[in-house]
Design an enzyme around this catalytic site. Structure first.
Site: not given
Length: 224
Positions: A12-13, A15-16, A25, A58, A60-61, A172, A191
């Protein structure tokens, strides 16, 4: 010391990061590929046999078509340029998710899986068009169709991750603390580590810190 067979990562991240660094992005998605290669290399050094990367869900479309097209073009280029190197490095490539992409991308994905199918150093599972709820519903439908008992063993037979051990670790990045419909069945006893850094900034040192923390965790699986 806990053995590590399988690491799963929600990357994750991108685009930011791209908006922050390059005002785009897409620039973040491109930079994220470098982190992918770093973490694959480090996983091999740790003798980790399975690495699952959440690349496209799914959900993200719902993103803008231009961004989706860029992501898939980036993936196509990556497969064309890197799959031979994967094969030479004894890396197995597998897609988990529903393959309903363009004809070109589907062919590239299938070719990559076939070309690397006998490799054994590490298996890279790329979660594409993946959603855990869909995966579970699909598994139940197949159990009903085959008229077999609904139990844990039979459910696992019909998951995308059949014959893949459940993740020992879920990471994540991006300073977001949610699971986003990712491997909900499989991470029951994983974990979980939430990392503040955005994915393009996540490096080998960050990864090693998580691995070392995991090795010291007492895993009880409901026992004491």
């Amino acid at each position: 010391m806990n053995p590590i067979n399988h690491v799963a990562i929600i990357m994750d991240g991108n685009g930011r990061w791209g908006l922050k660094q390059k005002k785009s992005r897409n620039a973040g998605h491109k930079a994220g590929l470098k982190s992918v290669e770093r973490i694959i290399k480090k996983s091999i050094e740790y003798n980790i046999k399975f690495l699952t990367l959440f690349a496209f869900s799914t959900e993200n479309w719902k993103r803008p078509k231009k961004e989706i097209d860029y992501l898939f073009n980036l993936l196509e280029s990556f497969l064309i340029s890197r799959i031979d190197e994967f094969d030479k490095q004894d890396i197995k490539f597998k897609v988990i998710g529903k393959k309903n992409f363009s004809k070109k991308l589907n062919l590239l994905l299938n070719s990559a899986e076939k070309k690397t199918s006998k490799n054994s150093k590490i298996q890279i599972n790329l979660a594409l068009n993946y959603g855990s709820k869909f995966e579970l519903v699909n598994a139940f439908k197949k159990i009903i169709k085959n008229n077999i008992n609904i139990d844990e063993k039979n459910i696992e037979k019909f998951l995308y991750t059949k014959n893949i051990p459940n993740p020992d670790i879920l990471i994540r990045t991006g300073n977001t603390k949610r699971l986003s419909n990712f491997l909900l069945w499989q991470i029951a006893y994983s974990e979980i580590f939430f990392e503040k850094k955005l994915w393009p900034d996540f490096n080998e040192t960050d990864y090693s810190k998580i691995i070392n923390k995991f090795k010291k965790v007492k895993r009880n699986y409901g026992n004491i």
